[in-house]
Design a protein around this motif. Structure first.
Motif, PDB file in Angstrom:
ATOM      1  N   ARG A 206       6.707  69.801 -17.044  1.00  0.00           N
ATOM      2  CA  ARG A 206       7.088  70.830 -17.930  1.00  0.00           C
ATOM      3  C   ARG A 206       8.776  71.012 -17.535  1.00  0.00           C
ATOM      4  O   ARG A 206       9.503  71.269 -18.636  1.00  0.00           O
ATOM      5  CB  ARG A 206       6.447  72.087 -17.356  1.00  0.00           C
ATOM      6  CG  ARG A 206       6.776  73.255 -18.215  1.00  0.00           C
ATOM      7  CD  ARG A 206       5.901  74.451 -17.791  1.00  0.00           C
ATOM      8  NE  ARG A 206       5.256  74.289 -16.791  1.00  0.00           N
ATOM      9  CZ  ARG A 206       5.048  75.340 -15.803  1.00  0.00           C
ATOM     10  NH1 ARG A 206       5.781  76.174 -15.612  1.00  0.00           N
ATOM     11  NH2 ARG A 206       4.124  75.083 -14.634  1.00  0.00           N
ATOM     12  N   VAL A 207       8.972  70.862 -16.579  1.00  0.00           N
ATOM     13  CA  VAL A 207      10.801  70.933 -16.241  1.00  0.00           C
ATOM     14  C   VAL A 207      11.483  69.783 -16.967  1.00  0.00           C
ATOM     15  O   VAL A 207      12.384  69.899 -17.625  1.00  0.00           O
ATOM     16  CB  VAL A 207      10.986  70.779 -14.830  1.00  0.00           C
ATOM     17  CG1 VAL A 207      12.481  70.619 -14.540  1.00  0.00           C
ATOM     18  CG2 VAL A 207      10.238  71.991 -14.097  1.00  0.00           C
ATOM     19  N   ALA A 208      10.820  68.290 -16.861  1.00  0.00           N
ATOM     20  CA  ALA A 208      11.377  67.352 -17.772  1.00  0.00           C
ATOM     21  C   ALA A 208      11.470  67.799 -19.253  1.00  0.00           C
ATOM     22  O   ALA A 208      12.512  67.417 -19.873  1.00  0.00           O
ATOM     23  CB  ALA A 208      10.658  66.086 -17.464  1.00  0.00           C
ATOM     24  N   ARG A 209      10.258  68.170 -19.845  1.00  0.00           N
ATOM     25  CA  ARG A 209      10.443  68.558 -21.093  1.00  0.00           C
ATOM     26  C   ARG A 209      11.341  69.862 -21.463  1.00  0.00           C
ATOM     27  O   ARG A 209      11.954  69.820 -22.430  1.00  0.00           O
ATOM     28  CB  ARG A 209       8.882  69.135 -21.417  1.00  0.00           C
ATOM     29  CG  ARG A 209       8.571  69.317 -23.222  1.00  0.00           C
ATOM     30  CD  ARG A 209       7.093  69.635 -23.234  1.00  0.00           C
ATOM     31  NE  ARG A 209       6.635  70.774 -22.790  1.00  0.00           N
ATOM     32  CZ  ARG A 209       5.980  70.978 -21.570  1.00  0.00           C
ATOM     33  NH1 ARG A 209       5.409  69.985 -20.973  1.00  0.00           N
ATOM     34  NH2 ARG A 209       5.538  72.268 -21.277  1.00  0.00           N
ATOM     35  N   LEU A 210      11.366  70.676 -20.857  1.00  0.00           N
ATOM     36  CA  LEU A 210      12.481  71.612 -20.923  1.00  0.00           C
ATOM     37  C   LEU A 210      13.876  71.139 -20.870  1.00  0.00           C
ATOM     38  O   LEU A 210      14.772  71.641 -21.872  1.00  0.00           O
ATOM     39  CB  LEU A 210      12.282  72.781 -19.849  1.00  0.00           C
ATOM     40  CG  LEU A 210      11.055  73.918 -19.796  1.00  0.00           C
ATOM     41  CD1 LEU A 210      11.020  74.682 -18.778  1.00  0.00           C
ATOM     42  CD2 LEU A 210      11.205  74.763 -21.219  1.00  0.00           C
ATOM     43  N   ARG A 211      14.259  70.136 -20.036  1.00  0.00           N
ATOM     44  CA  ARG A 211      15.416  69.466 -19.976  1.00  0.00           C
ATOM     45  C   ARG A 211      15.643  68.772 -21.580  1.00  0.00           C
ATOM     46  O   ARG A 211      16.869  68.907 -22.326  1.00  0.00           O
ATOM     47  CB  ARG A 211      15.720  68.578 -19.083  1.00  0.00           C
ATOM     48  CG  ARG A 211      15.746  69.064 -17.830  1.00  0.00           C
ATOM     49  CD  ARG A 211      16.420  67.974 -16.836  1.00  0.00           C
ATOM     50  NE  ARG A 211      16.741  68.557 -15.418  1.00  0.00           N
ATOM     51  CZ  ARG A 211      17.789  69.056 -14.822  1.00  0.00           C
ATOM     52  NH1 ARG A 211      18.628  69.467 -15.965  1.00  0.00           N
ATOM     53  NH2 ARG A 211      18.155  69.340 -13.899  1.00  0.00           N
ATOM     54  N   GLU A 212      14.516  68.053 -21.925  1.00  0.00           N
ATOM     55  CA  GLU A 212      14.704  67.284 -23.398  1.00  0.00           C
ATOM     56  C   GLU A 212      14.871  68.052 -24.213  1.00  0.00           C
ATOM     57  O   GLU A 212      15.654  67.806 -25.410  1.00  0.00           O
ATOM     58  CB  GLU A 212      13.352  66.294 -23.422  1.00  0.00           C
ATOM     59  CG  GLU A 212      13.255  65.205 -22.467  1.00  0.00           C
ATOM     60  CD  GLU A 212      11.835  64.750 -22.675  1.00  0.00           C
ATOM     61  OE1 GLU A 212      10.951  65.100 -23.522  1.00  0.00           O
ATOM     62  OE2 GLU A 212      11.450  63.634 -21.872  1.00  0.00           O
ATOM     63  N   GLU A 213      14.392  69.400 -24.364  1.00  0.00           N
ATOM     64  CA  GLU A 213      14.354  70.402 -25.450  1.00  0.00           C
ATOM     65  C   GLU A 213      15.675  71.185 -25.258  1.00  0.00           C
ATOM     66  O   GLU A 213      15.961  72.068 -26.421  1.00  0.00           O
ATOM     67  CB  GLU A 213      13.247  71.331 -25.319  1.00  0.00           C
ATOM     68  CG  GLU A 213      11.922  70.693 -25.485  1.00  0.00           C
ATOM     69  CD  GLU A 213      10.682  71.577 -25.438  1.00  0.00           C
ATOM     70  OE1 GLU A 213      10.814  72.737 -24.804  1.00  0.00           O
ATOM     71  OE2 GLU A 213       9.610  71.242 -25.711  1.00  0.00           O
ATOM     72  N   GLY A 214      16.395  70.983 -24.138  1.00  0.00           N
ATOM     73  CA  GLY A 214      17.917  71.677 -24.210  1.00  0.00           C
ATOM     74  C   GLY A 214      17.556  73.176 -23.633  1.00  0.00           C
ATOM     75  O   GLY A 214      18.572  73.740 -23.475  1.00  0.00           O
ATOM     76  N   ARG A 215      16.482  73.378 -23.060  1.00  0.00           N
ATOM     77  CA  ARG A 215      16.251  74.796 -22.456  1.00  0.00           C
ATOM     78  C   ARG A 215      16.831  74.989 -21.144  1.00  0.00           C
ATOM     79  O   ARG A 215      16.978  76.016 -20.655  1.00  0.00           O
ATOM     80  CB  ARG A 215      14.735  75.074 -22.542  1.00  0.00           C
ATOM     81  CG  ARG A 215      14.216  74.894 -23.909  1.00  0.00           C
ATOM     82  CD  ARG A 215      14.115  76.239 -24.697  1.00  0.00           C
ATOM     83  NE  ARG A 215      13.900  77.249 -23.985  1.00  0.00           N
ATOM     84  CZ  ARG A 215      12.627  77.943 -24.081  1.00  0.00           C
ATOM     85  NH1 ARG A 215      11.796  77.030 -24.484  1.00  0.00           N
ATOM     86  NH2 ARG A 215      12.032  78.995 -23.386  1.00  0.00           N
ATOM     87  N   ILE A 216      16.839  73.831 -20.452  1.00  0.00           N
ATOM     88  CA  ILE A 216      17.566  73.737 -19.184  1.00  0.00           C
ATOM     89  C   ILE A 216      18.965  72.900 -19.491  1.00  0.00           C
ATOM     90  O   ILE A 216      18.857  72.011 -19.745  1.00  0.00           O
ATOM     91  CB  ILE A 216      16.693  73.233 -18.198  1.00  0.00           C
ATOM     92  CG1 ILE A 216      15.464  74.023 -17.840  1.00  0.00           C
ATOM     93  CG2 ILE A 216      17.566  72.898 -16.896  1.00  0.00           C
ATOM     94  CD1 ILE A 216      14.585  73.126 -16.841  1.00  0.00           C
ATOM     95  N   ARG A 217      19.983  73.774 -19.129  1.00  0.00           N
ATOM     96  CA  ARG A 217      21.331  72.977 -19.673  1.00  0.00           C
ATOM     97  C   ARG A 217      22.121  72.372 -18.357  1.00  0.00           C
ATOM     98  O   ARG A 217      23.215  71.805 -18.496  1.00  0.00           O
ATOM     99  CB  ARG A 217      22.170  74.121 -20.115  1.00  0.00           C
ATOM    100  CG  ARG A 217      21.781  74.617 -21.327  1.00  0.00           C
ATOM    101  CD  ARG A 217      21.694  73.714 -22.651  1.00  0.00           C
ATOM    102  NE  ARG A 217      21.330  74.453 -23.886  1.00  0.00           N
ATOM    103  CZ  ARG A 217      21.964  74.982 -24.752  1.00  0.00           C
ATOM    104  NH1 ARG A 217      23.377  74.773 -24.647  1.00  0.00           N
ATOM    105  NH2 ARG A 217      21.688  75.396 -25.699  1.00  0.00           N
ATOM    106  N   ALA A 218      21.726  72.824 -17.070  1.00  0.00           N
ATOM    107  CA  ALA A 218      22.122  72.228 -15.986  1.00  0.00           C
ATOM    108  C   ALA A 218      22.188  70.576 -15.983  1.00  0.00           C
ATOM    109  O   ALA A 218      21.434  69.902 -16.403  1.00  0.00           O
ATOM    110  CB  ALA A 218      21.414  72.824 -14.781  1.00  0.00           C
ATOM    111  N   ALA A 219      23.325  69.949 -15.445  1.00  0.00           N
ATOM    112  CA  ALA A 219      23.433  68.601 -15.167  1.00  0.00           C
ATOM    113  C   ALA A 219      22.263  68.018 -14.520  1.00  0.00           C
ATOM    114  O   ALA A 219      21.514  68.607 -13.657  1.00  0.00           O
ATOM    115  CB  ALA A 219      24.409  68.319 -14.601  1.00  0.00           C
ATOM    116  N   THR A 220      21.746  66.893 -14.865  1.00  0.00           N
ATOM    117  CA  THR A 220      20.665  66.196 -14.070  1.00  0.00           C
ATOM    118  C   THR A 220      21.070  65.903 -12.624  1.00  0.00           C
ATOM    119  O   THR A 220      22.547  65.926 -12.134  1.00  0.00           O
ATOM    120  CB  THR A 220      20.245  64.775 -14.492  1.00  0.00           C
ATOM    121  OG1 THR A 220      21.719  63.985 -14.656  1.00  0.00           O
ATOM    122  CG2 THR A 220      19.743  65.013 -16.051  1.00  0.00           C
TER     123      THR A 220
END
Length: 289
Positions: A206-220
């Protein structure tokens, strides 16, 4: 033995019965016992445990809801001490075929089902203990499978990661009484996800998906997966587990590492887990309980 505690110094009697769900952990426990000269007897749960791997151990198949038959088999195999280990998708009560013994205990069984996995397992454990068996935990039978204290990877947590770890621990402590889950993801002080019935793998996906969707903006490479037992949990049952698959999920979610409670978290396939964490520059740290 008091609920919520277990003792690594307790005298385990041989053979030990392993009520085995899915995954690799039942077999790791069996191998750990055998290495210490204690005979393991697997009682694999139909529909959950891997039949191919069961064959290498002394075993008797059992089914959910067949408490009477299970107790007879435990006694036939001479197993006074029992441990529950492995994954299991909880069936609904309507899906279970109860034997006569279980029907006689139906009130207790129904009460055990009204709660999370720890509540269910501890409830069934109490039923078995009332019949003369003793429930033991990983600390008692396979302490070598528990996460040690300290950082076991080459990469260490940064100052920001340490702050995220403390926030994650606080969140899990607060959520513990509600029996929601054993894991949370914190990124730069923000709690972005907590574990639910789907488990840790789904949480990380779910966290990976939120990153892909731009919902999490923090750097990897920022953020932490924190895992801890629920507050007040009976530590003989349902301990948090990490392994190579967890490392893969953390890497895919773009996090910096994993923090768990030392001595109260199972480390599955530790050498493979450490090698993978080092290859992906992730930290894995055991926190003081």
């Amino acid at each position: 033995m008091a609920a919520g505690t277990t003792s690594a110094a307790s005298q385990v009697s041989s053979p030990v019965g392993i009520v085995a769900g899915g995954g690799a952990m039942p077999f790791a426990v069996a191998e750990s016992l055998a290495a210490r000269g204690i005979t393991p007897v697997l009682f694999p749960l139909r529909g959950a445990c891997d039949p191919a791997r069961v064959e290498q151990f002394r075993h008797r198949w059992i089914s959910v809801g067949q408490l009477g038959r299970a107790m007879r088999l435990f006694r036939q195999e001479g197993c006074r001490d029992l441990i529950f280990i492995g994954t299991l998708v909880r069936p609904s009560l309507s899906e279970i075929r109860f034997d006569v013994k279980t029907l006689r205990l139906l009130g207790n069984v129904i009460r055990a089902f009204r709660g999370g996995d720890d509540h269910l397992l501890s409830g069934v454990g109490r039923i078995l203990e009332q019949d003369g068996f003793r429930m033991v935990g990983i600390k008692d039978v396979a302490p070598d499978l528990l996460m040690p204290e300290g950082c076991i990877s080459r990469t260490w947590p940064s100052g920001t990661s340490k702050s995220d770890i403390e926030r994650g621990r606080a969140v899990l402590t607060a959520l513990g009484p509600f029996d929601i889950g054993q894991a949370a993801v914190v990124i730069d002080g923000h709690v972005v996800a907590v574990e639910d019935i789907e488990g840790t793998d789904a949480l990380l996906a779910r966290v990976a998906r939120l990153r892909e969707e731009g919902r999490i903006r923090a750097a990897t490479g920022r953020g932490v997966l924190v895992k801890a037992p629920k507050s007040g949990q009976d530590l003989r049952f349902d301990l948090p587990t990490i392994g190579p698959r967890t490392i893969e999920g953390v890497a895919a979610a773009g996090l910096a590492g994993i923090a768990v409670i030392a001595g109260n978290t199972i480390a599955a396939e530790p050498q493979a887990m450490i090698a993978l964490a080092d290859a992906k520059y992730l930290f894995v740290i055991g926190l003081p309980a």
